[in-house]
Design an enzyme around this catalytic site. Structure first.
Site, short mmCIF file in Angstrom:
data_model
loop_
_atom_site.label_atom_id
_atom_site.label_comp_id
_atom_site.label_asym_id
_atom_site.label_seq_id
_atom_site.Cartn_x
_atom_site.Cartn_y
_atom_site.Cartn_z
N GLY A 10 2.86 35.12 -2.82
CA GLY A 10 3.22 34.86 -3.82
C GLY A 10 3.19 36.49 -3.12
O GLY A 10 3.45 37.46 -4.37
N GLY A 13 5.60 39.39 -5.74
CA GLY A 13 4.37 39.34 -7.58
C GLY A 13 4.38 40.34 -7.30
O GLY A 13 4.84 41.02 -6.24
N GLN A 14 3.23 41.34 -8.30
CA GLN A 14 2.80 42.50 -8.61
C GLN A 14 2.77 43.10 -7.41
O GLN A 14 2.48 44.62 -7.34
CB GLN A 14 2.21 42.59 -10.19
CG GLN A 14 2.02 44.00 -10.55
CD GLN A 14 1.13 44.51 -11.28
OE1 GLN A 14 0.17 43.44 -11.43
NE2 GLN A 14 0.85 45.44 -11.53
N ASP A 36 6.96 32.84 -0.97
CA ASP A 36 7.79 33.16 -2.77
C ASP A 36 8.16 31.78 -2.61
O ASP A 36 9.04 31.38 -2.11
CB ASP A 36 7.85 33.97 -3.14
CG ASP A 36 7.16 34.54 -4.79
OD1 ASP A 36 6.44 36.02 -4.56
OD2 ASP A 36 7.42 33.99 -5.38
N ASN A 51 7.04 26.59 -1.72
CA ASN A 51 5.89 26.37 -3.24
C ASN A 51 4.29 26.08 -2.47
O ASN A 51 4.27 25.59 -1.61
CB ASN A 51 6.18 25.20 -3.77
CG ASN A 51 5.76 24.59 -4.79
OD1 ASN A 51 4.63 25.10 -4.89
ND2 ASN A 51 7.03 23.68 -5.53
N TYR A 141 -7.18 30.64 -17.17
CA TYR A 141 -7.00 31.51 -15.81
C TYR A 141 -8.43 31.64 -15.45
O TYR A 141 -8.83 31.82 -14.82
CB TYR A 141 -6.10 32.42 -16.19
CG TYR A 141 -6.29 34.27 -14.98
CD1 TYR A 141 -5.68 33.65 -13.85
CD2 TYR A 141 -6.40 35.42 -15.64
CE1 TYR A 141 -5.54 34.65 -12.90
CE2 TYR A 141 -6.33 36.10 -14.53
CZ TYR A 141 -5.67 35.51 -13.27
OH TYR A 141 -5.95 36.96 -12.43
N LYS A 145 -10.54 30.99 -11.82
CA LYS A 145 -10.73 31.98 -10.80
C LYS A 145 -11.86 31.85 -10.66
O LYS A 145 -13.03 32.38 -9.41
CB LYS A 145 -10.76 33.81 -11.91
CG LYS A 145 -8.85 34.02 -11.35
CD LYS A 145 -8.27 33.97 -9.75
CE LYS A 145 -7.15 34.24 -10.26
NZ LYS A 145 -6.07 34.13 -8.62
N ILE A 171 -3.97 45.99 -13.26
CA ILE A 171 -3.56 46.98 -11.44
C ILE A 171 -1.82 47.14 -12.15
O ILE A 171 -1.54 46.62 -12.97
CB ILE A 171 -2.71 45.73 -10.28
CG1 ILE A 171 -4.13 45.25 -10.39
CG2 ILE A 171 -2.87 46.20 -9.16
CD1 ILE A 171 -5.68 45.40 -9.43
N1 SER Z 1 -4.09 41.26 -15.19
C1 SER Z 1 -4.29 40.12 -14.99
C2 SER Z 1 -4.61 39.68 -16.35
O1 SER Z 1 -4.13 40.27 -17.63
C3 SER Z 1 -6.17 40.20 -15.32
O2 SER Z 1 -6.81 39.62 -13.53
O3 SER Z 1 -4.33 38.84 -16.54
#
Ligand code: SER
Length: 312
Positions: A10, A13-14, A36, A51, A141, A145, A171
């Site tokens: 990843g 990603g951000q 990625d 992947n 999500y 987690k 973040i």
């Molecule tokens: N920034 C994430 C989200 O908004 C939180 O872990 O899904």
């Protein structure tokens, strides 16, 4: 320079994009492999297309580069995950199992696996949410987690795999854009401000959420990964806090430097997700165990964000 070989999953990603650079500064460009789904460009070190659902492809890369640490950052985030829950669950969990299994089978040194404030739901305390809190998330999500944290803990206790994790808040960084989260507005707002455009926020003006500026997030991640294993009392995932603010407060902070900035509000389905999350986080376990201290508050972040975005 340390001679571990690190794989980042990843890396486009951000967080992955910025963490890759930070790890290359510490371990050397050639010792950090950025992977990625899509080819990565502008890289100062090796890259792979991966992947993470493909366990064999992951194993081949781990062997090829003699990887002994994996940072597994790929995930479907809160807002995107709600559009197709089974798809999100499959990606988030299958990729994690592939990483945990390769770490167990090949006795890797360390694994990093981020969790999120999305593990908390309505039943959790909203203010100063404690480390050990009831976890009944509202999003797929968040469910993934919670499950992932517990699998990390299981692999640590049962197999001795050194998995480390923090529950990131939203973040915010100038280097990269978030993708599919509920806290994304807090990055987008700065891009609109710098382009002198009005910003329409998808959350209500008074929605207070925990947030963290990218330099703090990266430093915290590296500090956790460097901490002596015997100092770490949490093997699910550490609460991590920086600041907490509402959309109105971040708009106000921007206006201190750009008085004409305008914001309007049009809450969508993400409002319900945000309402189920904490307003602030108690991160005393991270402070105690590995000396976590955030440096940026809202105004310091705003100044730094606008400064950097103005130069790009
Ligand atoms: N920034 C994430 C989200 O908004 C939180 O872990 O899904």
């Amino acid at each position: 320079m340390k001679q571990d070989n690190i794989l980042i999953i990843g890396a486009g990603g951000q967080i992955g994009a910025v963490l890759t650079e930070a790890l290359r500064d510490v371990y050397g460009d050639d010792h950090v492999v950025a992977s990625d789904l899509k080819p990565l460009d502008n890289q100062s070190g090796p890259t792979e297309v991966l992947n993470a659902l493909d366990g064999e492809a992951l194993e081949a890369i781990v062997k090829k580069w003699r990887i002994n640490q994996i940072y597994h950052l790929a995930a479907i985030l809160s807002a995107t995950g709600e559009k197709d829950p089974m798809w999100a669950w499959n990606i988030n969990m299958t990729s994690l199992f592939n990483v945990l299994e390769i770490a167990r089978q090949r006795s890797l040194n360390k694994v990093y696996y981020p969790s999120s404030i999305a593990v908390f739901g309505q039943e959790a305390h909203h203010q100063n949410t404690p480390q050990y809190e009831v976890l009944i998330p509202e999003t797929v999500y968040g469910i993934s987690k919670v499950a992932g944290e517990n699998w990390a803990n299981y692999y640590y206790r049962r197999y001795g795999v050194d998995v480390r994790s923090v529950r990131y808040p939203g973040i915010i960084g100038y280097q990269s854009m978030p993708g599919g989260g509920t806290t994304d507005y807090a990055v987008e707002i700065y891009h609109y401000a710098i382009q002198q455009k009005n910003f329409e926020c998808f959350l209500r003006a008074d929605t207070r959420l925990p947030m963290l500026y990218m330099p703090d997030a990266i430093r915290g991640t590296l500090e956790l990964m460097e901490a002596p294993a015997n100092r770490l009392s949490v093997r699910t995932s550490y609460n991590l806090a920086g600041m907490s603010f509402t959309p109105e407060e971040v708009a106000e902070s921007i206006r201190k430097l750009m008085p004409n900035f305008k914001i309007s509000y049009k809450p969508d389905f993400r409002q319900a997700i945000a309402d189920s999350w904490p307003a602030s986080i108690d991160d005393s376990a991270a402070r105690h165990d590995w000396n976590w201290r955030p440096e940026y508050d809202l105004d310091a972040m705003t100044k730094d964000m606008l400064h950097h975005l103005a130069m790009t």
